[in-house]
Design a protein around this motif. Structure first.
Motif, PDB file in Angstrom:
ATOM      1  N   ARG A 253      42.854 -47.556  32.496  1.00 34.78           N
ATOM      2  CA  ARG A 253      42.804 -46.299  31.758  1.00 34.78           C
ATOM      3  C   ARG A 253      41.582 -45.504  32.180  1.00 34.78           C
ATOM      4  N   HIS A 254      41.748 -44.199  32.225  1.00 31.78           N
ATOM      5  CA  HIS A 254      40.623 -43.301  32.435  1.00 31.78           C
ATOM      6  C   HIS A 254      40.001 -42.965  31.090  1.00 31.78           C
ATOM      7  N   LEU A 255      38.689 -42.801  31.073  1.00 32.31           N
ATOM      8  CA  LEU A 255      37.983 -42.479  29.845  1.00 32.31           C
ATOM      9  C   LEU A 255      37.755 -40.987  29.675  1.00 32.31           C
ATOM     10  N   LYS A 256      38.085 -40.211  30.697  1.00 32.43           N
ATOM     11  CA  LYS A 256      37.979 -38.753  30.629  1.00 32.43           C
ATOM     12  C   LYS A 256      39.198 -38.122  31.293  1.00 32.43           C
ATOM     13  N   PRO A 257      39.608 -36.948  30.833  1.00 36.46           N
ATOM     14  CA  PRO A 257      40.701 -36.236  31.515  1.00 36.46           C
ATOM     15  C   PRO A 257      40.331 -35.912  32.963  1.00 36.46           C
TER      16      PRO A 257
ATOM     17  N   THR B  13      59.475 -41.498  41.681  1.00 39.72           N
ATOM     18  CA  THR B  13      60.752 -40.867  41.374  1.00 39.72           C
ATOM     19  C   THR B  13      60.791 -40.283  39.968  1.00 39.72           C
ATOM     20  N   GLU B  14      59.838 -40.660  39.128  1.00 36.90           N
ATOM     21  CA  GLU B  14      59.732 -40.057  37.804  1.00 36.90           C
ATOM     22  C   GLU B  14      58.313 -40.210  37.290  1.00 36.90           C
ATOM     23  N   ASN B  15      57.970 -39.436  36.266  1.00 37.18           N
ATOM     24  CA  ASN B  15      56.624 -39.425  35.703  1.00 37.18           C
ATOM     25  C   ASN B  15      56.540 -40.397  34.525  1.00 37.18           C
ATOM     26  N   ARG B  16      55.690 -41.432  34.662  1.00 32.26           N
ATOM     27  CA  ARG B  16      55.640 -42.458  33.631  1.00 32.26           C
ATOM     28  C   ARG B  16      54.218 -42.808  33.170  1.00 32.26           C
ATOM     29  N   SER B  17      53.188 -42.268  33.795  1.00 30.42           N
ATOM     30  CA  SER B  17      51.837 -42.644  33.388  1.00 30.42           C
ATOM     31  C   SER B  17      51.431 -41.917  32.109  1.00 30.42           C
ATOM     32  N   LYS B  18      50.516 -42.546  31.375  1.00 30.40           N
ATOM     33  CA  LYS B  18      50.064 -42.028  30.085  1.00 30.40           C
ATOM     34  C   LYS B  18      48.671 -41.424  30.237  1.00 30.40           C
ATOM     35  N   PRO B  19      48.360 -40.383  29.477  1.00 33.67           N
ATOM     36  CA  PRO B  19      47.062 -39.721  29.609  1.00 33.67           C
ATOM     37  C   PRO B  19      45.923 -40.531  28.994  1.00 33.67           C
ATOM     38  N   SER B  20      44.704 -40.181  29.351  1.00 34.85           N
ATOM     39  CA  SER B  20      43.494 -40.766  28.774  1.00 34.85           C
ATOM     40  C   SER B  20      43.463 -40.492  27.273  1.00 34.85           C
ATOM     41  N   PRO B  21      43.020 -41.478  26.480  1.00 36.11           N
ATOM     42  CA  PRO B  21      42.466 -42.785  26.838  1.00 36.11           C
ATOM     43  C   PRO B  21      43.477 -43.922  26.724  1.00 36.11           C
ATOM     44  N   GLN B  22      44.763 -43.629  26.870  1.00 35.74           N
ATOM     45  CA  GLN B  22      45.777 -44.671  26.750  1.00 35.74           C
ATOM     46  C   GLN B  22      45.768 -45.584  27.981  1.00 35.74           C
ATOM     47  N   TRP B  23      46.227 -46.807  27.764  1.00 35.54           N
ATOM     48  CA  TRP B  23      46.312 -47.781  28.846  1.00 35.54           C
ATOM     49  C   TRP B  23      47.632 -47.634  29.608  1.00 35.54           C
TER      50      TRP B  23
ATOM     51  N   SER C 166      35.986 -46.568  42.846  1.00 36.37           N
ATOM     52  CA  SER C 166      35.175 -45.672  42.037  1.00 36.37           C
ATOM     53  C   SER C 166      35.235 -44.293  42.669  1.00 36.37           C
ATOM     54  N   GLU C 167      35.631 -43.281  41.860  1.00 41.16           N
ATOM     55  CA  GLU C 167      35.735 -41.953  42.473  1.00 41.16           C
ATOM     56  C   GLU C 167      35.433 -40.833  41.477  1.00 41.16           C
ATOM     57  N   GLY C 168      34.238 -40.899  40.882  1.00 36.54           N
ATOM     58  CA  GLY C 168      33.736 -39.742  40.169  1.00 36.54           C
ATOM     59  C   GLY C 168      33.870 -39.735  38.667  1.00 36.54           C
ATOM     60  N   SER C 169      34.684 -40.622  38.088  1.00 39.74           N
ATOM     61  CA  SER C 169      34.920 -40.569  36.653  1.00 39.74           C
ATOM     62  C   SER C 169      35.028 -41.981  36.092  1.00 39.74           C
ATOM     63  N   PRO C 170      34.569 -42.216  34.856  1.00 38.66           N
ATOM     64  CA  PRO C 170      34.626 -43.570  34.294  1.00 38.66           C
ATOM     65  C   PRO C 170      36.060 -44.052  34.098  1.00 38.66           C
ATOM     66  N   VAL C 171      36.294 -45.298  34.479  1.00 38.86           N
ATOM     67  CA  VAL C 171      37.620 -45.898  34.408  1.00 38.86           C
ATOM     68  C   VAL C 171      37.458 -47.373  34.073  1.00 38.86           C
TER      69      VAL C 171
END
Length: 369
Positions: A85-89, A156-166, A204-209
């Protein structure tokens, strides 16, 4: 007796809750890839000491600098499961498979195949999505399934959830083929990847995860050829944290700066490593105008003009041991000489000494015994 029976039932339930996950893990042949306590089995390749940490049984990454945490061993055919999960948008990160041991020339990332880990607010374009793209980078190869004209495979489809969801990823790698299931459904696939045996990395690429519940199930080997295997560990460690000048000292204050994974200077002032070295192998990347390699190295001195230097990023590799000096530039030997000398050699600092504006990256060393 009734009270004792209740206590016994309670104890059995607690034991079941404690050991059932481990039993289930053993039954399906998965093994933990991260023990939840420390980084045994992992190595910080090119980040600061505090970029990666263990918190509450999870891997926490600050996102700074850009870089990699890598497994100590290679994997060929396997099923990898991980939650993230990302901790920031708009957060950016990734999971690398079949990766080289060290970063590619002029890059903070390894050659390999990346499974993208982007937060939803980053947005979706024709060039990328936030729902589990897969693509080869920095010399790796892969044929995408559901591509858009390049080497990137799109979901093929969009399934990921936004921050801060896992989110849950299941990555299946077998004989150069790769598939990604996002939150329970396969959405992205590629084939004919090269290399098809290598290391696993977290990016690691710029944002807390955060990452948790990493587990892996190895599948039978399909006997990769030597050219299908990633470049192996050689025992190097980084001399640059990516966030500051710790371990270095400039001849003049304010003339050098830490620009994430790059060290930059306008030239004219040296930067010296605080550790000193006698016999060693080192490599580093640099980009500048001219034909001079801007290094002064212990028991080597100033490296002379090298005609093979390009205008882009160059990688120099220097071996200095008693009786031998060897200099390689961009993978080719340019100087090699046997030296009649008696030891021991003198210890000295690595000195970066450009006369013109220069960028440096990926400064690694291995001390020889």
């Amino acid at each position: 007796m009734a009270e004792n029976s209740k206590n016994l039932v309670y104890m059995k339930k607690q034991l079941l809750l404690t050991f059932l996950p481990l039993l289930l893990l053993a039954q399906d042949d998965f093994k933990p890839l991260f023990n939840g306590k420390n980084f045994d089995g992992w190595r910080n390749i090119n980040c600061a000491p505090n970029t990666w940490s263990v918190k509450d049984g999870m891997i926490h990454c600050t996102g700074k600098p850009i870089g990699e945490l890598r497994t100590l061993r290679m994997y060929e055919n396997f099923i990898l499961e991980v939650e993230w999960r990302h901790l920031k948008p708009k957060g950016n990160a990734g999971i690398f498979v079949w990766a080289d041991a060290y970063t590619a020339k002029g890059q903070p990332f390894h050659r390999g195949v990346e499974v993208q880990v982007l937060e939803n607010a980053y947005g979706n374009t024709r060039g990328y999505t936030t729902h589990g793209d897969i693509f080869p980078i920095h010399g790796a190869k892969m044929t995408p399934i559901n591509g858009r004209g390049g080497s990137r495979a799109f979901p093929t489809e969009n399934r990921s959830k936004p921050s801060p969801q896992w989110n849950h990823y299941r990555v299946v790698c077998n004989n150069g083929d790769i598939s990604l299931a996002v939150n329970g459904k396969v959405v992205t696939r590629g084939k004919a990847a090269r290399p098809r045996k290598g290391y696993i990395c977290l990016e690691s690429e710029g944002s807390p995860v955060q990452f948790r519940n990493l587990k892996i199930k190895e599948l039978p080997s399909t006997n990769p050829k030597p050219e299908e295997i990633a470049k192996a560990e050689e025992g190097f460690h980084t001399l640059y944290t990516g966030i500051d000048l710790a371990g270095w000292k400039a001849d003049k204050a304010g003339t050098w700066s830490s620009n994430d994974w790059r060290l930059t200077t306008k030239g004219g002032t040296a930067l010296r490593s605080e550790p000193k070295f006698t016999e060693y192998v080192m490599f580093a990347d640099f980009r500048a105008e001219g034909q001079n390699a801007p290094f002064h190295l212990p028991n080597v001195g100033d490296i002379a003009e090298l005609k093979a230097i390009t205008k882009g990023w160059n990688r120099i590799r220097v071996t200095r041991r008693l009786g031998q000096t060897k200099i390689e530039l961009n993978g080719k030997v340019v100087i090699e000489e046997a030296i009649r000398e008696s030891g021991p050699l003198k210890a000295g600092a690595f000195v970066l000494a450009p006369k013109v504006p220069t960028q440096f990256a990926n400064i690694f060393v291995k001390e020889l015994k």
